[in-house]
Write a protein that holds these residues in place. Sequence first.
Motif, PDB file in Angstrom:
ATOM      1  N   GLY A 196       0.857  -1.180   0.000  1.00 61.64           N
ATOM      2  CA  GLY A 196       0.000   0.000   0.000  1.00 61.64           C
ATOM      3  C   GLY A 196       0.890   1.225   0.000  1.00 61.64           C
ATOM      4  N   LEU A 197       0.309   2.340   0.378  1.00 61.48           N
ATOM      5  CA  LEU A 197       1.056   3.592   0.361  1.00 61.48           C
ATOM      6  C   LEU A 197       2.336   3.490   1.184  1.00 61.48           C
ATOM      7  CD1 LEU A 197       1.292   6.554  -0.365  1.00 61.48           C
ATOM      8  CD2 LEU A 197      -0.250   7.100   1.502  1.00 61.48           C
ATOM      9  N   ASP A 198       2.232   2.942   2.393  1.00 62.49           N
ATOM     10  CA  ASP A 198       3.391   2.946   3.277  1.00 62.49           C
ATOM     11  C   ASP A 198       4.554   2.148   2.697  1.00 62.49           C
ATOM     12  OD1 ASP A 198       1.230   3.990   4.657  1.00 62.49           O
ATOM     13  OD2 ASP A 198       2.136   3.525   6.575  1.00 62.49           O
ATOM     14  N   LEU A 251       5.148   1.623  -0.496  1.00 62.83           N
ATOM     15  CA  LEU A 251       5.688   2.294  -1.677  1.00 62.83           C
ATOM     16  C   LEU A 251       6.511   3.532  -1.319  1.00 62.83           C
ATOM     17  CD1 LEU A 251       2.687   1.967  -4.145  1.00 62.83           C
ATOM     18  CD2 LEU A 251       4.740   0.570  -4.002  1.00 62.83           C
ATOM     19  N   LEU A 280      11.461   6.981  -9.723  1.00 62.40           N
ATOM     20  CA  LEU A 280      11.000   6.168  -8.592  1.00 62.40           C
ATOM     21  C   LEU A 280      11.357   6.843  -7.271  1.00 62.40           C
ATOM     22  CD1 LEU A 280      11.812   2.545  -9.820  1.00 62.40           C
ATOM     23  CD2 LEU A 280       9.563   3.576  -9.534  1.00 62.40           C
ATOM     24  N   GLN A 301      11.636  10.043  -6.813  1.00 64.20           N
ATOM     25  CA  GLN A 301      10.706  11.173  -6.654  1.00 64.20           C
ATOM     26  C   GLN A 301       9.346  10.684  -6.178  1.00 64.20           C
ATOM     27  OE1 GLN A 301      10.575  13.170 -10.422  1.00 64.20           O
ATOM     28  NE2 GLN A 301      12.651  13.960 -10.229  1.00 64.20           N
ATOM     29  N   THR A 302       8.901   9.585  -6.785  1.00 63.92           N
ATOM     30  CA  THR A 302       7.624   9.008  -6.358  1.00 63.92           C
ATOM     31  C   THR A 302       7.675   8.704  -4.867  1.00 63.92           C
ATOM     32  OG1 THR A 302       7.173   8.066  -8.530  1.00 63.92           O
ATOM     33  CG2 THR A 302       6.077   7.033  -6.665  1.00 63.92           C
ATOM     34  N   GLU A 339       9.484  10.021  -2.610  1.00 64.50           N
ATOM     35  CA  GLU A 339       9.499  11.235  -1.799  1.00 64.50           C
ATOM     36  C   GLU A 339       8.102  11.840  -1.666  1.00 64.50           C
ATOM     37  OE1 GLU A 339      12.440  14.190  -2.889  1.00 64.50           O
ATOM     38  OE2 GLU A 339      11.345  15.699  -1.743  1.00 64.50           O
ATOM     39  N   MET A 340       7.394  11.895  -2.795  1.00 62.19           N
ATOM     40  CA  MET A 340       6.038  12.453  -2.733  1.00 62.19           C
ATOM     41  C   MET A 340       5.134  11.592  -1.865  1.00 62.19           C
ATOM     42  SD  MET A 340       5.106  13.960  -6.463  1.00 62.19           S
ATOM     43  CE  MET A 340       5.876  12.669  -7.424  1.00 62.19           C
ATOM     44  N   LEU A 341       5.251  10.278  -2.031  1.00 64.48           N
ATOM     45  CA  LEU A 341       4.395   9.387  -1.251  1.00 64.48           C
ATOM     46  C   LEU A 341       4.701   9.514   0.239  1.00 64.48           C
ATOM     47  CD1 LEU A 341       4.210   6.127  -3.409  1.00 64.48           C
ATOM     48  CD2 LEU A 341       2.693   8.093  -3.409  1.00 64.48           C
ATOM     49  N   ASP A 368       5.542  12.165   1.812  1.00 66.50           N
ATOM     50  CA  ASP A 368       4.850  13.344   2.332  1.00 66.50           C
ATOM     51  C   ASP A 368       3.368  13.057   2.556  1.00 66.50           C
ATOM     52  OD1 ASP A 368       7.168  14.861   2.301  1.00 66.50           O
ATOM     53  OD2 ASP A 368       6.885  15.452   0.217  1.00 66.50           O
ATOM     54  N   GLU A 369       2.785  12.332   1.604  1.00 66.90           N
ATOM     55  CA  GLU A 369       1.359  11.999   1.729  1.00 66.90           C
ATOM     56  C   GLU A 369       1.155  11.091   2.944  1.00 66.90           C
ATOM     57  OE1 GLU A 369      -0.626  13.436  -0.532  1.00 66.90           O
ATOM     58  OE2 GLU A 369      -0.035  12.967  -2.587  1.00 66.90           O
ATOM     59  N   TYR A 379       1.405  12.833   6.324  1.00 64.18           N
ATOM     60  CA  TYR A 379       0.198  13.577   6.672  1.00 64.18           C
ATOM     61  C   TYR A 379      -0.891  12.631   7.162  1.00 64.18           C
ATOM     62  CZ  TYR A 379      -4.008  16.339   6.231  1.00 64.18           C
ATOM     63  OH  TYR A 379      -5.207  16.952   6.488  1.00 64.18           O
ATOM     64  N   LEU A 380      -1.096  11.542   6.415  1.00 63.65           N
ATOM     65  CA  LEU A 380      -2.136  10.583   6.798  1.00 63.65           C
ATOM     66  C   LEU A 380      -1.843   9.985   8.173  1.00 63.65           C
ATOM     67  CD1 LEU A 380      -2.586   8.848   3.357  1.00 63.65           C
ATOM     68  CD2 LEU A 380      -4.417   9.925   4.648  1.00 63.65           C
ATOM     69  N   ALA A 431       5.149   9.146 -11.338  1.00 66.44           N
ATOM     70  CA  ALA A 431       3.837   9.500 -10.814  1.00 66.44           C
ATOM     71  C   ALA A 431       3.909   9.705  -9.323  1.00 66.44           C
ATOM     72  CB  ALA A 431       2.838   8.393 -11.123  1.00 66.44           C
ATOM     73  N   MET A 486      -6.166   0.481  -2.540  1.00 68.56           N
ATOM     74  CA  MET A 486      -5.779   1.108  -1.267  1.00 68.56           C
ATOM     75  C   MET A 486      -5.359   2.555  -1.480  1.00 68.56           C
ATOM     76  SD  MET A 486      -3.784  -1.709   1.002  1.00 68.56           S
ATOM     77  CE  MET A 486      -2.864  -2.460  -0.319  1.00 68.56           C
ATOM     78  N   LEU A 487      -4.577   2.775  -2.535  1.00 62.84           N
ATOM     79  CA  LEU A 487      -4.107   4.137  -2.782  1.00 62.84           C
ATOM     80  C   LEU A 487      -5.281   5.062  -3.089  1.00 62.84           C
ATOM     81  CD1 LEU A 487      -0.830   3.628  -4.860  1.00 62.84           C
ATOM     82  CD2 LEU A 487      -1.108   3.849  -2.399  1.00 62.84           C
ATOM     83  N   GLU A 513      -6.677   6.282   0.089  1.00 59.44           N
ATOM     84  CA  GLU A 513      -5.799   7.281   0.711  1.00 59.44           C
ATOM     85  C   GLU A 513      -5.949   8.614  -0.027  1.00 59.44           C
ATOM     86  OE1 GLU A 513      -4.108   6.197   3.372  1.00 59.44           O
ATOM     87  OE2 GLU A 513      -2.876   4.440   2.936  1.00 59.44           O
ATOM     88  N   LEU A 565      -7.155  12.386   1.257  1.00 56.27           N
ATOM     89  CA  LEU A 565      -6.300  13.565   1.122  1.00 56.27           C
ATOM     90  C   LEU A 565      -6.989  14.644   0.286  1.00 56.27           C
ATOM     91  CD1 LEU A 565      -2.931  11.729   0.557  1.00 56.27           C
ATOM     92  CD2 LEU A 565      -3.333  13.409   2.341  1.00 56.27           C
ATOM     93  N   VAL A 623       3.418  19.382   3.591  1.00 57.03           N
ATOM     94  CA  VAL A 623       3.770  19.536   2.180  1.00 57.03           C
ATOM     95  C   VAL A 623       2.826  18.741   1.274  1.00 57.03           C
ATOM     96  CG1 VAL A 623       5.552  17.747   2.298  1.00 57.03           C
ATOM     97  CG2 VAL A 623       5.699  19.492   0.542  1.00 57.03           C
ATOM     98  N   ALA A 624       2.282  17.637   1.771  1.00 55.28           N
ATOM     99  CA  ALA A 624       1.343  16.856   0.956  1.00 55.28           C
ATOM    100  C   ALA A 624       0.129  17.709   0.593  1.00 55.28           C
ATOM    101  CB  ALA A 624       0.903  15.601   1.710  1.00 55.28           C
ATOM    102  N   ARG A 660       1.162  20.653  -1.894  1.00 53.08           N
ATOM    103  CA  ARG A 660       1.195  20.233  -3.297  1.00 53.08           C
ATOM    104  C   ARG A 660      -0.210  20.175  -3.875  1.00 53.08           C
ATOM    105  NH1 ARG A 660       5.032  16.032  -1.938  1.00 53.08           N
ATOM    106  NH2 ARG A 660       7.133  16.749  -2.401  1.00 53.08           N
ATOM    107  N   PHE A 670       7.392  17.139 -10.777  1.00 59.04           N
ATOM    108  CA  PHE A 670       7.980  17.043  -9.443  1.00 59.04           C
ATOM    109  C   PHE A 670       8.965  18.182  -9.193  1.00 59.04           C
ATOM    110  CE2 PHE A 670      11.317  15.610  -6.568  1.00 59.04           C
ATOM    111  CZ  PHE A 670      10.570  15.219  -5.481  1.00 59.04           C
TER     112      PHE A 670
END
Lengths: 471, 471
Positions: A145-147, A149, A222, A224-225, A227-229, A231-232, A235-236, B144, B228-229, B232, B236, B268-269, B272, B291
């Motif tokens: 899942g998100l965590d 990735l 990957l 960058q992905t 890093e963005m994930l 941050d998401e 927050y969650l 992504a 799952m994503l 999430e 958000l 930051v999430a 963005r 990005f």
Amino acid sequence: MLTSVIAMIEKYDMLQKGDRVVIGVSGGADSISLLHLLWSLREKYRLQLCAAHLNHGFRGEEADEDARFVESFSSQLGIPCYIRKVDVPQYRQERKVSAQLAAREVRYRFFQDIVREWGANKLALAHNRDDQAETVLLRLIRGAGLDGLCGIPPVRPGEGFVIIRPLLAVSREMIEQYCVENDLNFRTDWSNFKTVYLRNKVRLELLPYLKKEFNSQIDSLLAQTAEMLQDERNYLEQEAEKIFSELVEEVEPKKVKINLAGFKKQPVAIQRRLLRKAVIFLGGNPQDLSFNRMSELLHLIEKGRVGAIGTIKQGLVVCKGYEDFTLGEEETKPKEFFSYPLNLPGTTILPELSLIVEGKLISKSQYLLEKSMVKGGWEAFFDWEKLSLPLIIRNRRAGDRFNPLGMKGTKKLKKFFIDRKIPVQERDKIPLIVSSDGIIWVVGCQQSDLGKVTLETETVLKLKVKPLSDS
Amino acid sequence: MLTSVIAMIEKYDMLQKGDRVVIGVSGGADSISLLHLLWSLREKYRLQLCAAHLNHGFRGEEADEDARFVESFSSQLGIPCYIRKVDVPQYRQERKVSAQLAAREVRYRFFQDIVREWGANKLALAHNRDDQAETVLLRLIRGAGLDGLCGIPPVRPGEGFVIIRPLLAVSREMIEQYCVENDLNFRTDWSNFKTVYLRNKVRLELLPYLKKEFNSQIDSLLAQTAEMLQDERNYLEQEAEKIFSELVEEVEPKKVKINLAGFKKQPVAIQRRLLRKAVIFLGGNPQDLSFNRMSELLHLIEKGRVGAIGTIKQGLVVCKGYEDFTLGEEETKPKEFFSYPLNLPGTTILPELSLIVEGKLISKSQYLLEKSMVKGGWEAFFDWEKLSLPLIIRNRRAGDRFNPLGMKGTKKLKKFFIDRKIPVQERDKIPLIVSSDGIIWVVGCQQSDLGKVTLETETVLKLKVKPLSDS
């Protein structure tokens, strides 16, 4: 490379002036570069540095050479170096875990020890951008899942220290370039080239294939992905943390209670995180909550009947009640029936529930006095002359009925429990006082019409139930 | 398969009784199965169904046969069928987009038309679990964030209708099985087998490779990851939506203002997402926020100096002010200097700022009366006899200084603007009234010591600046 490492350090506030940093050094290009880099930044950040090398005993003579190499390079830089030899193969056999997992566990424990011994506040590890890309792909392939990735975090709190990864934004290529430019020797761990490990297969086959056939920038994308994930996810997690502390209550050791209405109001993303957090809180492993198991549990909580039980893993269950659901250890005791004659007047111990029952005979006038002082449902009064002895105390049996005080006719005890919203798993723990004519008291809940005190009553039986520990 | 499709429909509340559903039917196994499946559920959900087939003219005679096939199968089921022929290759040439993008745009527009014509409230599309897995991988390969990795949504609002994908949880294999079991013929789109399209390459090469070499369950795992994503992401988005409506203010058409302090407080999430939402709000494409561009903009907002401008894409910029930052169209006008002599007494028009300046000479007693009624900074009074004419109105020039009323000595105008926290981009738009001796009024902000009314003043010049539209 120095610039992008400094940018990384600044971005994540990795170093503060005066930090004492233990650096994990295997002797490979990554960790040798990290050691050299932090050494060259030691004045900028006023760092105290120390190298830590684990000789994990997998590769015999070669491993000993690695250790000597790290020791000599550290001493060239004037940095103290801790070396420990651990028989990982033996550790592995003892614990029955994979070689990679064993090595990771042993390594982490070693670093932890050195951090403590040396009074450090930071542990620097040499993971790079290629490792990050591999990790993201590996997790995706294994199902995540998100965590999952999010890959490797640049900064992570350890126990009493902070783990930092200053090289996480630089590629292996840049690191090798750095070694050339700074004339650094390093050791090669040939086990990195065995494709029997899934991670190595991702590194040596999948990533090059993707790079060649699909996107030459795949590594940095990957990363960058990830890093963005992150941050998401952060927050969650923060939101879930707040909601967790509002909704989740520890009712006994190893058991938490969560308010149903409050839980149902949450979006499913938060619900999943709450369950995972509850499992962690109970000392479990959130990885036991696979996608399908999680879906089943959420369905049980949402739509299951009261008393339904869902398994998180062997011995850990979710149990749905009326207003709450609980997560906790499965009650492994088989259903126990108990039944004891009451000593009257006198006391009777109920070992199954750790309760004690006191019976006293009192006069009508005493009754009138005491009745006004009764609090809660743990004391009751009966017409001694009208009771068909013996009285016994027992838990429920199938088919039990009784006539609740003030009601006409009898009612199934089960129906009574349902109406009172008493969860199934509680019902066998409720003591009943029973005369030869039937139930006279559902302790803690409801007295029966049978045996009640009336105007004609002369001698009153007073029963009081209390925890054994109080007496 | 029927069971898992019904489970999907129920899980996402895809169908309500009485729905009018347009089904996109290419003639392939997926869409033929979907048509057949919804047809077999038509009574359960009391559905009105209609098929829509686009002949996109890519494949000549073969495409015509596809159309005839869909028409005849629909009529066998007693379902009306809309067919439209569109010259996608021509559309593509006109718009200079890729064949796949052109086909998608044309197809979507066609479905939209049929939904409207036929008064439908749902559009059902036949994407399956394999499509989902492909999409997730494709997005990952192209780079992504969370939203991209969510893949294809099972339910998505269209304009005035809802797009549903009931087959999203079933594999292509199951669909082909369904065709066999129900004796369904279907057409094969051979362009699906050309690996020149990246998507086809993912389907035909990457996925089979991953399945064989890494994880045989990869399809279903990727679909689970996507699910799952999505949860999430939805959470958000919902949070970001709330914060957006609190923080973001439309100040003029195509320009929004965001409070800096409020923005900086967000994780930051959310930051963005706010920027992406602002770009969408302004009619832009959030994909322009790569990005790296996003990182630059966040850095500019966080640390940039007041007046700093960051480009989102050609013509769309972020501009940092003191208390806010704006997103909007770039002001393409070059910096304009203006300067006009004032007609005194009389009116002077300032076309650059759409303002008008009125000058009147009044007596001292009239002045005392009017002075008490002045509101705001758009009127000012001067000692007519002390002013060195001519007066001009102009915007600032490099090196401007003045002596603010009540202060000793002069001050740089630039410094004055900085102290007043007037954003750079506003400064050239502030009119100055200047006599031969220097600035006498920074309109709207501050009168000068020069030319002020004193006890000795006999004739007073009253200047009033107002929007042209008011006069």
